[in-house]
Design a protein around this motif. Structure first.
Motif, short mmCIF file in Angstrom:
data_model
loop_
_atom_site.label_atom_id
_atom_site.label_comp_id
_atom_site.label_asym_id
_atom_site.label_seq_id
_atom_site.Cartn_x
_atom_site.Cartn_y
_atom_site.Cartn_z
N THR A 248 0.83 -1.17 0.16
CA THR A 248 0.00 -0.02 -0.05
C THR A 248 1.13 1.17 -0.06
N LYS A 249 2.20 0.99 -0.13
CA LYS A 249 3.06 2.24 -0.33
C LYS A 249 3.77 2.52 -1.68
N ASP A 250 4.08 3.72 -2.17
CA ASP A 250 4.70 3.76 -3.34
C ASP A 250 5.85 2.86 -3.56
N GLU A 251 5.89 1.88 -4.26
CA GLU A 251 6.82 0.96 -4.70
C GLU A 251 7.46 1.06 -6.12
N GLY A 252 7.14 1.96 -6.83
CA GLY A 252 7.52 2.39 -8.34
C GLY A 252 9.10 2.24 -8.31
N ILE A 253 9.51 2.01 -9.44
CA ILE A 253 11.08 1.86 -10.04
C ILE A 253 11.31 3.15 -10.03
N TRP A 254 12.01 4.22 -9.65
CA TRP A 254 12.13 5.46 -10.01
C TRP A 254 13.36 5.54 -10.71
N LEU A 255 13.40 6.34 -11.84
CA LEU A 255 14.44 6.38 -12.96
C LEU A 255 14.67 7.80 -13.34
N GLU A 256 15.85 7.98 -13.95
CA GLU A 256 16.31 9.19 -14.57
C GLU A 256 16.65 8.86 -15.87
N SER A 257 16.37 9.74 -16.90
CA SER A 257 17.00 9.68 -18.33
C SER A 257 18.49 10.25 -18.17
N LYS A 258 18.79 10.15 -19.65
CA LYS A 258 20.29 10.61 -20.04
C LYS A 258 19.86 12.21 -19.85
N SER B 43 17.87 13.96 -17.86
CA SER B 43 17.82 14.29 -16.56
C SER B 43 16.22 14.64 -16.54
N VAL B 44 15.40 13.75 -17.03
CA VAL B 44 14.17 13.56 -16.69
C VAL B 44 13.60 12.39 -15.74
N SER B 45 13.13 12.70 -14.67
CA SER B 45 12.69 11.80 -13.60
C SER B 45 11.46 11.08 -14.07
N PHE B 46 11.47 9.75 -13.76
CA PHE B 46 9.84 9.19 -14.10
C PHE B 46 9.96 7.97 -13.39
N SER B 47 8.85 7.14 -13.32
CA SER B 47 8.77 5.78 -12.71
C SER B 47 8.37 4.74 -13.51
N THR B 48 8.45 3.63 -13.04
CA THR B 48 7.91 2.65 -14.06
C THR B 48 7.41 1.37 -13.29
N GLY B 49 6.70 0.45 -13.42
CA GLY B 49 6.27 -0.50 -12.61
C GLY B 49 6.95 -1.83 -12.93
N MET B 50 6.76 -3.14 -12.32
CA MET B 50 7.59 -3.99 -12.51
C MET B 50 6.82 -5.14 -12.06
N GLU C 38 16.42 -7.09 -1.49
CA GLU C 38 17.52 -7.31 -2.08
C GLU C 38 17.40 -7.07 -3.82
N ILE C 39 16.24 -7.81 -4.08
CA ILE C 39 15.97 -8.25 -5.55
C ILE C 39 15.57 -6.94 -5.97
N LYS C 40 14.62 -6.03 -5.18
CA LYS C 40 13.97 -4.86 -5.87
C LYS C 40 15.17 -3.84 -6.06
N ASN C 41 16.21 -3.83 -5.10
CA ASN C 41 17.27 -3.04 -5.15
C ASN C 41 17.95 -3.43 -6.43
N LYS C 42 18.31 -4.44 -6.59
CA LYS C 42 19.02 -4.87 -7.71
C LYS C 42 18.24 -4.77 -9.18
N ILE D 125 19.85 -1.95 -12.07
CA ILE D 125 20.03 -2.31 -13.48
C ILE D 125 19.18 -1.49 -14.46
N LEU D 126 17.95 -1.19 -13.96
CA LEU D 126 17.30 -0.23 -14.90
C LEU D 126 17.54 1.11 -14.75
N SER D 127 18.23 1.69 -13.77
CA SER D 127 18.60 3.10 -13.56
C SER D 127 19.98 2.99 -14.59
#
Length: 209
Positions: free
Chosen positions: A114-124, A126-133, A180-184, A188-190
């Protein structure tokens, strides 16, 4: 006076008789489901694990039964030999091999948590966005359960027993996936997202995931 003497004699007899009998110990049973592997770990005695690998140690303590009686021993707590309490001589450790599903998204109403667990990333650029997995994992075999336990110590299943008179510990794949797996996955996606501008990422999203 006589009555007082009789009372004292009766009390002395009760104390003496109580010291002649150990308190009753009701057998403690634990059940292991078909998706679990059980390991009976001694709590006392020689530290055999120091002279062998963790995997070999746990393999030797793998049990086949699905219902296990936890061994206890009597611990004397006063001068009289039968005054004391029963304490566990071993602990049952369980590894659950059932599949675990995780959906990590930013939407608190759709994910596993019930909390924000999106994978937060940043493009080349410098645009920040999240994706699901979405991810599914399981401990496939008995040998894998041994490897898993050797690397990830089990944790208490129930903290309501402060004296730990009976304790079953469970090694949880779900917790490892969330940590551990979520951090990995995040790592990788970052690294991959940093290779592309945002417009390129939109076109390559499926390929990158």
């Amino acid at each position: 006076m006589k009555r007082s003497m009789w009372t004292l004699a009766a009390m002395a007899a009760l104390v003496a008789s109580a010291g002649c009998m150990k308190p009753y110990h009701e057998p403690v049973l634990a059940e292991i489901s078909n998706s679990q592997e059980g390991f009976l770990i001694e709590l006392e005695g020689d530290n055999e694990q120091a002279g062998t690998s963790a995997e070999a140690y746990f393999k030797a303590r793998l049990i086949q039964q699905k219902r296990v009686e936890i061994p206890y021993r009597f611990k004397q707590t006063w001068r009289l030999p039968n005054w004391g309490k029963w304490i566990p001589a071993a602990r049952l450790v369980v590894v659950d091999r059932a599949p675990e599903n995780r959906l990590w998204v930013a939407d608190q109403n759709k994910g596993t948590s019930t909390k924000d667990e999106g994978i937060w990333l940043e493009s080349k650029d410098s645009v920040s966005f999240s994706t699901g997995m979405a991810i599914t994992g399981r401990i496939e075999s008995r040998d894998d359960a041994i490897k898993f336990l050797a690397n990830y110590p089990a944790r208490p299943q129930d903290s309501s027993d402060p004296e730990h008179t009976y304790q079953v510990k469970v090694s949880s794949l779900a917790q490892i996936m969330d940590e551990e797996i979520k951090n990995k996955v995040q790592e990788i996606l970052s690294d991959k997202a940093n290779e592309f501008d945002m417009d390129e990422l939109r076109d390559k999203k499926t390929e990158i995931v």
